[in-house]
Design an enzyme around this catalytic site. Sequence first.
Site, PDB file in Angstrom:
ATOM      1  N   LYS A 147      33.545  35.965  42.702  1.00 47.60           N
ATOM      2  CA  LYS A 147      33.052  36.351  44.031  1.00 47.60           C
ATOM      3  C   LYS A 147      31.668  35.778  44.324  1.00 47.60           C
ATOM      4  O   LYS A 147      31.163  35.914  45.427  1.00 47.60           O
ATOM      5  CB  LYS A 147      33.012  37.867  44.142  1.00 47.60           C
ATOM      6  CG  LYS A 147      34.358  38.513  43.884  1.00 47.60           C
ATOM      7  CD  LYS A 147      34.692  39.550  44.909  1.00 47.60           C
ATOM      8  CE  LYS A 147      36.086  40.113  44.651  1.00 47.60           C
ATOM      9  NZ  LYS A 147      36.541  40.934  45.757  1.00 47.60           N
TER      10      LYS A 147
ATOM     11  N   LYS B  80      35.125  38.998  38.016  1.00 45.16           N
ATOM     12  CA  LYS B  80      34.856  39.182  39.451  1.00 45.16           C
ATOM     13  C   LYS B  80      33.478  38.650  39.832  1.00 45.16           C
ATOM     14  O   LYS B  80      33.293  38.079  40.904  1.00 45.16           O
ATOM     15  CB  LYS B  80      34.913  40.670  39.800  1.00 45.16           C
ATOM     16  CG  LYS B  80      36.119  41.031  40.625  1.00 45.16           C
ATOM     17  CD  LYS B  80      36.285  42.520  40.821  1.00 45.16           C
ATOM     18  CE  LYS B  80      37.775  42.855  40.748  1.00 45.16           C
ATOM     19  NZ  LYS B  80      38.049  44.258  40.849  1.00 45.16           N
TER      20      LYS B  80
ATOM     21  N   ASP C  32      43.285  45.129  50.089  1.00 45.52           N
ATOM     22  CA  ASP C  32      43.477  43.698  49.848  1.00 45.52           C
ATOM     23  C   ASP C  32      44.491  43.095  50.812  1.00 45.52           C
ATOM     24  O   ASP C  32      44.423  41.921  51.132  1.00 45.52           O
ATOM     25  CB  ASP C  32      43.959  43.470  48.405  1.00 45.52           C
ATOM     26  CG  ASP C  32      42.853  43.797  47.412  1.00 45.52           C
ATOM     27  OD1 ASP C  32      41.692  43.495  47.727  1.00 45.52           O
ATOM     28  OD2 ASP C  32      43.138  44.364  46.346  1.00 45.52           O
TER      29      ASP C  32
ATOM     30  N   PRO D  24      40.692  39.206  54.527  1.00 49.35           N
ATOM     31  CA  PRO D  24      39.548  38.394  54.100  1.00 49.35           C
ATOM     32  C   PRO D  24      38.780  39.140  53.010  1.00 49.35           C
ATOM     33  O   PRO D  24      38.723  40.372  53.022  1.00 49.35           O
ATOM     34  CB  PRO D  24      38.702  38.281  55.374  1.00 49.35           C
ATOM     35  CG  PRO D  24      39.141  39.420  56.240  1.00 49.35           C
ATOM     36  CD  PRO D  24      40.579  39.680  55.896  1.00 49.35           C
ATOM     37  N   ASP D  25      38.228  38.390  52.073  1.00 51.42           N
ATOM     38  CA  ASP D  25      37.369  39.013  51.059  1.00 51.42           C
ATOM     39  C   ASP D  25      35.934  38.995  51.602  1.00 51.42           C
ATOM     40  O   ASP D  25      35.311  37.936  51.701  1.00 51.42           O
ATOM     41  CB  ASP D  25      37.478  38.244  49.736  1.00 51.42           C
ATOM     42  CG  ASP D  25      36.765  38.987  48.610  1.00 51.42           C
ATOM     43  OD1 ASP D  25      35.616  39.434  48.832  1.00 51.42           O
ATOM     44  OD2 ASP D  25      37.362  39.140  47.538  1.00 51.42           O
ATOM     45  N   ILE D  26      35.434  40.153  51.940  1.00 57.34           N
ATOM     46  CA  ILE D  26      34.132  40.237  52.626  1.00 57.34           C
ATOM     47  C   ILE D  26      33.013  39.778  51.697  1.00 57.34           C
ATOM     48  O   ILE D  26      32.137  38.998  52.073  1.00 57.34           O
ATOM     49  CB  ILE D  26      33.896  41.687  53.121  1.00 57.34           C
ATOM     50  CG1 ILE D  26      35.037  42.101  54.053  1.00 57.34           C
ATOM     51  CG2 ILE D  26      32.548  41.806  53.824  1.00 57.34           C
ATOM     52  CD1 ILE D  26      35.111  43.574  54.350  1.00 57.34           C
TER      53      ILE D  26
ATOM     54  N   ASN E  32      43.572  53.738  50.785  1.00 54.70           N
ATOM     55  CA  ASN E  32      43.359  54.079  49.372  1.00 54.70           C
ATOM     56  C   ASN E  32      42.523  55.350  49.289  1.00 54.70           C
ATOM     57  O   ASN E  32      42.133  55.906  50.314  1.00 54.70           O
ATOM     58  CB  ASN E  32      42.701  52.907  48.628  1.00 54.70           C
ATOM     59  CG  ASN E  32      41.374  52.541  49.239  1.00 54.70           C
ATOM     60  OD1 ASN E  32      40.448  53.351  49.260  1.00 54.70           O
ATOM     61  ND2 ASN E  32      41.267  51.328  49.770  1.00 54.70           N
TER      62      ASN E  32
HETATM   63  N1  CTP Z   1      35.828  43.342  48.448  1.00 56.51           N
HETATM   64  C1  CTP Z   1      35.602  42.803  49.682  1.00 56.51           C
HETATM   65  N2  CTP Z   1      36.668  42.406  50.450  1.00 56.51           N
HETATM   66  C2  CTP Z   1      37.919  42.534  49.998  1.00 56.51           C
HETATM   67  C3  CTP Z   1      38.167  43.090  48.724  1.00 56.51           C
HETATM   68  C4  CTP Z   1      37.073  43.494  47.974  1.00 56.51           C
HETATM   69  O1  CTP Z   1      34.453  42.671  50.090  1.00 56.51           O
HETATM   70  N3  CTP Z   1      38.921  42.150  50.757  1.00 56.51           N
HETATM   71  C5  CTP Z   1      34.669  43.717  47.635  1.00 56.51           C
HETATM   72  C6  CTP Z   1      34.538  45.180  47.364  1.00 56.51           C
HETATM   73  O2  CTP Z   1      33.762  45.838  48.358  1.00 56.51           O
HETATM   74  C7  CTP Z   1      33.852  45.187  46.016  1.00 56.51           C
HETATM   75  C8  CTP Z   1      34.387  43.945  45.345  1.00 56.51           C
HETATM   76  O3  CTP Z   1      34.830  43.109  46.396  1.00 56.51           O
HETATM   77  O4  CTP Z   1      32.462  45.052  46.153  1.00 56.51           O
HETATM   78  C9  CTP Z   1      35.488  44.157  44.375  1.00 56.51           C
HETATM   79  O5  CTP Z   1      36.492  44.939  44.944  1.00 56.51           O
HETATM   80  P1  CTP Z   1      37.785  45.348  44.101  1.00 56.51           P
HETATM   81  O6  CTP Z   1      38.698  46.120  44.980  1.00 56.51           O
HETATM   82  O7  CTP Z   1      37.369  45.946  42.794  1.00 56.51           O
HETATM   83  O8  CTP Z   1      38.369  43.932  43.733  1.00 56.51           O
HETATM   84  P2  CTP Z   1      39.348  42.981  44.443  1.00 56.51           P
HETATM   85  O9  CTP Z   1      38.604  41.834  45.009  1.00 56.51           O
HETATM   86  O10 CTP Z   1      40.208  43.724  45.385  1.00 56.51           O
HETATM   87  O11 CTP Z   1      40.177  42.433  43.218  1.00 56.51           O
HETATM   88  P3  CTP Z   1      41.400  43.097  42.432  1.00 56.51           P
HETATM   89  O12 CTP Z   1      42.258  43.741  43.474  1.00 56.51           O
HETATM   90  O13 CTP Z   1      42.032  41.941  41.773  1.00 56.51           O
HETATM   91  O14 CTP Z   1      40.818  44.064  41.443  1.00 56.51           O
END
Ligand code: CTP
Length: 423
Positions: free
Chosen positions: A365, A361, A300, A328-330, A232
């Site tokens: 989260k 969010k 993502d 994984p969502d960190i 990105n």
């Molecule tokens: N984040 C993370 N791990 C992921 C995706 C996101 O830790 N796999 C964290 C980002 O660093 C940020 C927050 O989650 O602090 C939100 O990231 P964002 O890209 O805005 O949201 P997403 O969780 O990707 O949700 P969406 O794509 O639905 O907007």
Amino acid sequence: MTERRILLIISGGIAAYKSLELIRLLRRDGLAVRAVMTDNAQQFVTPLSLGVLTEDHVYGDMFDLKEEREIGHIQLSRQADLVVVCPATANILGKMANGIADDLATTLLLATDKPVLVCPAMNVRMWDHPATRRNIAQLERDGIHVMQPDEGEMACGEWGPGRLPDPAAIAAEIGRLLAEVPEQADAAHLLTDTTRTILAPDLSRANLFGRHVLVTAGPTHEPIDPVRYIANRSSGRQGFAIARAAAQAGARVTLVAGPVDLPTPRGVTRVDVETARQMLAAVETALPADVAIMVAAVADWRAASEAGQKIKKDGSGAPAPLPLAENPDILATLAISDQRPPLLIGFAAETENVIAHAQAKLARKGCDMIVANDVSGLPGESVMGGVHNRVHLVTADGVESWDDLPKDMVANRLVERIASRLQ
Ligand code: CTP
């Protein structure tokens, strides 16, 4: 565009005379140069010749009251976009590597929050000496840019590496580094003193001494095959600015960075990663932390399986299928971990309904604050990759919207806020 500013520190070596030519070239390129000399440098070049070429006062004496009253050594070190030590003797490199500040030049080097380039010049044996090798390695670890000396005949008659590179090559290196320096320095420079105080609070009030701050920054790259990846437009600037501000406030900072082309802020421990899974592993290794600020634009999805060889067109005209798997969502993983940092902050990159999405969010989260920003816009104009940011702080207590600010100032304000929350 605002004039870019170089703080040129000249230490005492025979190559000091080349600094005169360097100043001439930098001035020709439209850069402002402010010179600082060590005592020893004054044996090789005079303040008068430097003053004529820079068209500015030449600084040298730490205890010169007039200089201290008019500008102050901390300010002097911060007003530049880039600090250059040229020539850098073995002596000044040794002091820098060990944090010694016993004159104006070394005090500025310890006080600056700007990128630093050193251009070593010395006898070949001094350059090869284990002590110099150690010092150079330490400086590189500290995020200092080290320009390699040229090889050739030296003033002392010996032959080998240690010669100061040609001033034109140094000027080119300075130009290259300046291109990397975020332009918010320019924006900050344009502000009046009063606005600056309001917008960029004095970080000396933000005390993070003894705290460990963990920051993620930049994009992640998710490989598809050996030559392609999913990515990105994140530049990493906002995360790097936050890491820099936290370090300035006295914190121990770990910056887990995706693939970006940015210098490591001073005093920050940087861990470079490529993928979301590597980023999660690096974050978990860095724990415990008092604060985690997840600024990275983590991909993502990744390719469900990475092809071992470049994926070829099969001739049918149909695109190759690209099955994806969720990363994984960190941030969410940290929120439920045993080692959840007491203050957990996420960012939200949104292109519509910014605040509503950020509020969702925050809950989803499990973090304490979401810093939301609108990342819509064309490449080059968008917050993503740009130097400005307009953010909204979303917490359980409500929403606070800030003006459009340079990313450095957003970082300062956020770090101030974090410091006061931790207190
Ligand atoms: N984040 C993370 N791990 C992921 C995706 C996101 O830790 N796999 C964290 C980002 O660093 C940020 C927050 O989650 O602090 C939100 O990231 P964002 O890209 O805005 O949201 P997403 O969780 O990707 O949700 P969406 O794509 O639905 O907007």
